[in-house]
Design an enzyme around this catalytic site. Structure first.
Site, PDB file in Angstrom:
ATOM      1  N   TRP A   1       0.882  -1.164   0.000  1.00 45.32           N
ATOM      2  CA  TRP A   1       0.000   0.000   0.000  1.00 45.32           C
ATOM      3  C   TRP A   1       0.916   1.208   0.000  1.00 45.32           C
ATOM      4  O   TRP A   1       1.662   1.440   0.944  1.00 45.32           O
ATOM      5  CB  TRP A   1      -0.909  -0.013   1.231  1.00 45.32           C
ATOM      6  CG  TRP A   1      -1.908   1.103   1.268  1.00 45.32           C
ATOM      7  CD1 TRP A   1      -2.938   1.314   0.412  1.00 45.32           C
ATOM      8  CD2 TRP A   1      -1.969   2.150   2.251  1.00 45.32           C
ATOM      9  NE1 TRP A   1      -3.647   2.426   0.794  1.00 45.32           N
ATOM     10  CE2 TRP A   1      -3.082   2.963   1.918  1.00 45.32           C
ATOM     11  CE3 TRP A   1      -1.214   2.470   3.375  1.00 45.32           C
ATOM     12  CZ2 TRP A   1      -3.442   4.081   2.658  1.00 45.32           C
ATOM     13  CZ3 TRP A   1      -1.571   3.584   4.114  1.00 45.32           C
ATOM     14  CH2 TRP A   1      -2.675   4.372   3.756  1.00 45.32           C
TER      15      TRP A   1
ATOM     16  N   ASN B   1       7.270  -3.209   6.197  1.00 47.92           N
ATOM     17  CA  ASN B   1       6.004  -2.535   6.479  1.00 47.92           C
ATOM     18  C   ASN B   1       6.297  -1.417   7.471  1.00 47.92           C
ATOM     19  O   ASN B   1       6.932  -1.648   8.499  1.00 47.92           O
ATOM     20  CB  ASN B   1       4.991  -3.524   7.069  1.00 47.92           C
ATOM     21  CG  ASN B   1       3.662  -2.866   7.378  1.00 47.92           C
ATOM     22  OD1 ASN B   1       3.341  -1.795   6.857  1.00 47.92           O
ATOM     23  ND2 ASN B   1       2.866  -3.505   8.228  1.00 47.92           N
TER      24      ASN B   1
ATOM     25  N   HIS C   1     -28.782  25.406   9.771  1.00 52.31           N
ATOM     26  CA  HIS C   1     -27.505  26.090   9.991  1.00 52.31           C
ATOM     27  C   HIS C   1     -26.534  25.866   8.838  1.00 52.31           C
ATOM     28  O   HIS C   1     -25.323  25.971   9.024  1.00 52.31           O
ATOM     29  CB  HIS C   1     -26.884  25.643  11.318  1.00 52.31           C
ATOM     30  CG  HIS C   1     -27.702  26.029  12.511  1.00 52.31           C
ATOM     31  ND1 HIS C   1     -27.577  27.241  13.135  1.00 52.31           N
ATOM     32  CD2 HIS C   1     -28.682  25.358  13.164  1.00 52.31           C
ATOM     33  CE1 HIS C   1     -28.440  27.309  14.137  1.00 52.31           C
ATOM     34  NE2 HIS C   1     -29.118  26.172  14.177  1.00 52.31           N
TER      35      HIS C   1
END
Length: 617
Positions: free
Chosen positions: A77, A102, A512
């Site tokens: 990743w 890692n 709001h």
């Protein structure tokens, strides 16, 4: 987060590494690779961009046999360096040493400058390549592989789990961990390493869990572990109760769908042994729990992502049901400010993996304060031998079982169950709830598996409603009270896996600002339990409808929100209480996000840019 697997044995290790990578693919799927020492004792490597299937195809199409009895593998990743084959692990230095990693080496730029001056050539943009060069340098200086790694890690700042092999020691695999998980799988005449137990279940059920700072030398016949102080240590061998089938899809199309439908059983497993005859067992939180709970006057919860949302629900419960102050904060913010923590605060960290970097850092920050104050720490976690469980005074395991899908489902549900048990234990220990109230909570939790099954029965209706999102790019989720964090979780699930921009608001906040967004192009999802705020919520829904908004309402059968133009109403549940309601109403939101993702054609289990556990900042 990335996935590591490796091993050394007397058989071809490549099929084992490939299967391990498949089981770890939820940890990273930008690229992957394997390096082995082949029959000529040379490093052989194959890497591929994309998922493990691409790597397997590349191996099968290799013009030469790709095999070896010792090897390391990685699924990535991306952090440093774009997803690309040249950035994929393993990284090799001078055809002599190979590394998988890692974590993040924070001082990699400084090390890279030094190594360039030493004549090393870089072929990637990753921080990991400096690790390979550093180990190679120490090997060149005369160290054996173990001492080369040991010397190298002393110069690294940051987090790492490392697996290293080298041609000069063809029977040795060296591993080290700091801030990122790593386990050793124990076999007969073979040993393995992985980021996660699930990767190795096909080859072993016996595991040693490395602790912070450990470094180990692994051969076919032996494992020798040293702690951060350089002392030889023994780590207990534990037998996993998980089966290799626990992480298989079965009849389901995706892991997320499988895990959504596993939630009734996950709740049963989490309650098992924690309640008895309509009472919650305080000892389920540890033998010290009762004494520690007696001392606290408030609760501080830290977590990230989905776990943060479970903490927000618990805040309502603690303050509403037992009148105890409860604060909840995102761990990545908490750790970088100077929080004022009052004495006698129960510090609760929540994480599915137990390895979330920011949550772990926040806990470690609190532990430094504990020396001067009474701040007992508790971790609610799904992984027994994780970093958070080892760092905390008390641990409560959720028993959700393996969760592979990146978008958390059953982990969230079991976290809420665990927090309900915690609330009850603190309340009864301090006399803040009656025995009658305790019995009501327990009976509600015991009904929960059935309530979830009933909510799951709405899947066909939800599939139809999901079609409304086919051409949508934004959505709004509304809730009040405990349903507001459930709305937040619903919005998170939708954006995670369908890539639709989604926001959650307290329904009372419409005037709001959010009301300006309302038109026929933005679906509005609302949660309508039968509670004290129901009439106010109905007024909010009419405000949306009057402005052309398309409402999707998940309601309690008793809430009686009327279907009509602009309103799609699903009776998601009935007969729920303050604790069971948010847990049950979350189920249809999970199914909605799943089916919208199917329609959008996205990758449900492995959405772009995301990984299962965030073990780096």
């Amino acid at each position: 987060m990335c996935g590591i697997v490796g091993g050394v044995g007397e058989r071809n290790i490549v099929p084992i590494l490939l299967e391990g990578l498949r089981r770890l693919e939820y940890r990273g799927y930008d690229s992957s690779g394997i390096a082995v020492l082949d029959n000529q004792q040379q490093l052989s490597r194959i890497r591929s961009l994309g998922k493990i299937k691409s790597l397997d195809e590349k191996i099968q199409g290799s013009p030469t046999v790709f095999s070896g009895q010792i090897g390391i593998a990685h699924t990535r990743w991306a952090t440093h360096g774009v997803p690309a084959e040249h950035n994929a692990h393993p990284h090799i230095c001078n055809n002599q040493v190979a590394v998988v990693h890692n974590g993040i080496i924070e001082n990699y730029a400084e090390l890279k400058t030094l190594q360039l001056a030493q004549g090393y050539r870089f072929t990637s943009e990753t921080d990991t390549e400096v690790v390979a060069h550093c180990i190679h340098k120490h090997l060149s200086d005369g160290h054996d592989l173990f001492n080369a790694v040991l010397t190298a890690i002393k110069g690294f700042k940051g987090a790492y789990a490392l697996g290293v092999i080298a041609i000069n020691e063809p029977d040795t695999l060296v591993v080290a961990r700091k801030g990122s998980p790593l386990v050793i799988g124990v076999g007969i005449g073979e040993h393995f390493i992985a980021s996660d137990v699930s990767a190795l279940l096909p080859v072993t059920q016996r595991f040693m869990f490395l602790e912070e700072g450990d470094i180990a030398k692994i051969t076919r016949d032996d494992v020798c572990i040293f702690n951060a102080e350089g002392e030889v240590v023994e780590r207990l061998i534990k037998t996993s109760t998980l089966s290799s089938h626990a992480v298989e899809l079965g009849e389901h199309r995706h892991y997320m769908h499988k895990e959504i439908f596993e939630q009734p059983q996950a709740v049963i497993d989490t309650l098992e042994g924690r309640i008895s005859q309509e009472h919650v067992l305080v000892s389920a939180f540890g033998h010290q729990a009762e004494a520690l709970f007696n001392t606290i006057t408030q609760v501080q919860i830290v977590a990230c992502g989905t776990s943060y949302h479970s903490g927000l629900v618990a805040k309502y419960w603690f303050e509403d049901i037992i009148g105890m102050p409860c604060q909840v904060e995102v761990a990545s913010e908490y750790r970088y400010r100077n929080p004022v923590v009052q004495d006698n605060t129960l510090f609760v960290s929540i994480s599915q993996s137990g390895e979330t970097a920011d949550t772990l850092a926040a806990l470690q920050q609190i532990k430094r304060l504990k020396k001067a104050k009474n701040i007992p720490t508790l971790t609610i976690c799904n992984v027994a031998e994780s970093s958070l469980t080892r760092e905390s005074d008390l641990t409560f395991l959720t028993h959700a079982g393996p969760e592979i899908g990146v978008a958390s489902t059953k982990a969230f549900t079991t976290q809420l169950v665990s927090l309900a048990l915690l609330l009850t234990c603190v309340g009864k220990t301090q006399g803040l709830i009656s025995e009658e109230r305790e019995n009501i909570i327990v009976l509600g939790l015991q009904k929960l598996p059935g309530l979830i099954k009933s909510a799951l029965a709405n899947e066909d209706q939800i599939m139809e409603i999901a079609k409304q999102f086919a051409d949508k790019s934004s959505a709004l989720f509304l809730g009040r009270g405990t349903m507001y964090p459930i709305a937040m979780e619903g919005a998170l699930k939708l954006k995670e896996i369908s890539y639709i921009h989604a926001e959650a608001y307290p329904a009372g906040e419409l005037k709001h600002g959010p009301l300006a967004l309302i038109d026929e192009n933005i679906p509005v999802v609302a949660i309508a339990p039968h509670d004290d705020l129901l009439e106010k919520l109905k007024s909010n829904l009419q405000e949306v409808n009057a402005r052309g908004g398309q409402m999707i309402v998940f309601e309690d059968e008793k809430s009686n929100v009327q279907s009509g133009p602009g309103f799609k109403v699903i009776k998601a549940t009935t007969n729920v209480g303050r604790i069971t309601a948010p847990i049950t109403f979350n189920i249809p939101l999970q199914l909605l996000s799943y089916h919208v993702a199917l329609i959008k054609g996205t990758d449900v289990d492995q959405p772009r840019n995301l990984a299962k556990s965030v073990t780096v900042e």
